[in-house]
Design a protein around this motif. Sequence first.
Motif, PDB file in Angstrom:
ATOM      1  N   LYS A  24     -30.139  15.045 -22.254  1.00 17.47           N
ATOM      2  CA  LYS A  24     -29.772  16.457 -22.099  1.00 17.47           C
ATOM      3  C   LYS A  24     -30.418  17.300 -23.199  1.00 17.47           C
ATOM      4  N   GLN A  25     -30.391  16.796 -24.432  1.00 21.41           N
ATOM      5  CA  GLN A  25     -30.989  17.525 -25.540  1.00 21.41           C
ATOM      6  C   GLN A  25     -32.502  17.679 -25.344  1.00 21.41           C
ATOM      7  N   THR A  26     -33.155  16.618 -24.860  1.00 19.05           N
ATOM      8  CA  THR A  26     -34.596  16.681 -24.613  1.00 19.05           C
ATOM      9  C   THR A  26     -34.934  17.685 -23.514  1.00 19.05           C
ATOM     10  N   ASN A  27     -34.158  17.677 -22.428  1.00 18.41           N
ATOM     11  CA  ASN A  27     -34.409  18.619 -21.329  1.00 18.41           C
ATOM     12  C   ASN A  27     -34.200  20.062 -21.767  1.00 18.41           C
ATOM     13  N   SER A  66     -36.830  25.398 -22.925  1.00 17.84           N
ATOM     14  CA  SER A  66     -36.462  26.555 -23.746  1.00 17.84           C
ATOM     15  C   SER A  66     -37.675  27.012 -24.536  1.00 17.84           C
ATOM     16  N   LYS A  67     -37.523  28.171 -25.155  1.00 11.95           N
ATOM     17  CA  LYS A  67     -38.594  28.675 -26.006  1.00 11.95           C
ATOM     18  C   LYS A  67     -38.787  27.747 -27.198  1.00 11.95           C
ATOM     19  N   VAL A 111     -34.166  25.553 -29.390  1.00 14.19           N
ATOM     20  CA  VAL A 111     -33.259  24.399 -29.442  1.00 14.19           C
ATOM     21  C   VAL A 111     -33.854  23.408 -30.434  1.00 14.19           C
ATOM     22  N   PRO A 112     -33.409  23.403 -31.672  1.00 15.55           N
ATOM     23  CA  PRO A 112     -34.011  22.513 -32.677  1.00 15.55           C
ATOM     24  C   PRO A 112     -33.645  21.061 -32.419  1.00 15.55           C
ATOM     25  N   PHE A 113     -34.482  20.159 -32.883  1.00 15.31           N
ATOM     26  CA  PHE A 113     -34.220  18.724 -32.772  1.00 15.31           C
ATOM     27  C   PHE A 113     -33.224  18.302 -33.853  1.00 15.31           C
ATOM     28  N   VAL A 114     -32.179  17.601 -33.445  1.00 20.90           N
ATOM     29  CA  VAL A 114     -31.151  17.115 -34.366  1.00 20.90           C
ATOM     30  C   VAL A 114     -31.151  15.593 -34.304  1.00 20.90           C
ATOM     31  N   SER A 115     -31.431  14.960 -35.428  1.00 17.53           N
ATOM     32  CA  SER A 115     -31.493  13.504 -35.467  1.00 17.53           C
ATOM     33  C   SER A 115     -30.097  12.899 -35.470  1.00 17.53           C
TER      34      SER A 115
END
Length: 445
Positions: free
Chosen positions: A417-420, A425-426, A430-434
């Motif tokens: 879901k986070q990857t999609n 998105s621009k 949506v920043p990447f959160v490890s």
Amino acid sequence: MKVKVLSRNPDEYLRETKRDIHKVPRNYDPILHPFEAPREYTRALNAVKLDRVFAKPFVGNLEGHKDAVSCMCKHPGKLQVLLSGAYDGEVRIWNLPQRTCEYNFLAHDGVLRGIAFLSGAEHFITIGDDKTIKTWRARKSDNNEEAVPTNTIISKTILTGITHHRSDAFFATCGEVCQLWEETRNEPIRTFKWGVDSLHDVKYNYVQTNLLAACASDRSIILYDTRETGPLRRIVMKLRTNRLSWNPMEAFTFTCANEDYNLYTFDTRKLSTPVNVHMDHVEAVTDVDYSPTGKEFVSGSYDKSIRIFQTNKGHSKEVYHTKRMQRLTSIIWSLDNKYILSGSDEMNIRVWKARASEKLGVLKPREKAALKYSEALKEKFASHPQVQRIARHRQIPKHIYNAQSEIRRIREKSNRKQTNRRMHSKKGAVPFVSERQKHIVREDA
């Protein structure tokens, strides 16, 4: 100047025939056998198979408590002495080699929350829900008289945890506030508070002995310096931390057991992100303790299993379980680095081997040499698929296996879901959160 030429490699257009002459490397060392590598691989495979065959970690059981075990404490200088406390307020002093209870008495009205040896180890302190701090003799009197505390302190606040200084005559308690005590005084010499309702665990650092760490009910982990008047730093996590343990070999490292089924190893020099996230439990982790070497730690959980982790790995290398063992309440790694002791809800204390297939007792020189050779072979071929598969295989209960599968699906779904969201998105919206950052809320200084 460039010169272009046509070149042909006969290996590309000529097939191999039986008359071809191949260069065979010759071994001029008469000690080495030409089939040494295949032989060593077979020996490594047999060694790792035997390692799993002889993996019988359970050593013995200490029974006698009439209620669930609430806390345990190991002697700072003797391997054979163990203290345990129960939810009915009873204290028991155990002789581990003989697996017998030498002395037991009722120490508190209600739950016994913490137990710790004083400096010199001739006395120990207990705290309970009756708001009292009691000092007891570690040895039974010769007259078989009823146990009487040598000192009793009535606290003004609720007490939930206790820890003693490694060498000096100081100890700290936690509850509504964190208090620092001296053995010879009945009033706290210092009180620390940082706007939280209650603290449920506190631990002294083994190396930097003026440093304290506490777990709070507002999901935070707080660091205190006993030389200062107030707390140092605080980190707030998404779920509550139950227990923590300092690394005995590194002054700046500690590991905490969390309600979100994970354990987190932190570096006090950079608390904003954990050094490592240790996953494998499927329910809340209740207790954690380091080995004397500082390279491994053991954890107990509500999923009725014990797991051994390496400090630099995210997944456990061992899992211990029995059919009768219920939810784990406390766990200890012995000072000789050979045994693990666990206390659980069904009133028993179990003794386990720290290395499941280790042979106990005196070893002959030939046995020692053979074991060292097997360990060297297993280390040499550790990355081979077959050896790796056999060494990694563990039998786990069905409820843990099913829960692990469900947690894995939930984690994969969340990552997908986070990857999609990031893809549609621009850029930067949506920043990447490890995995290491997503469980931390904020850091306060």
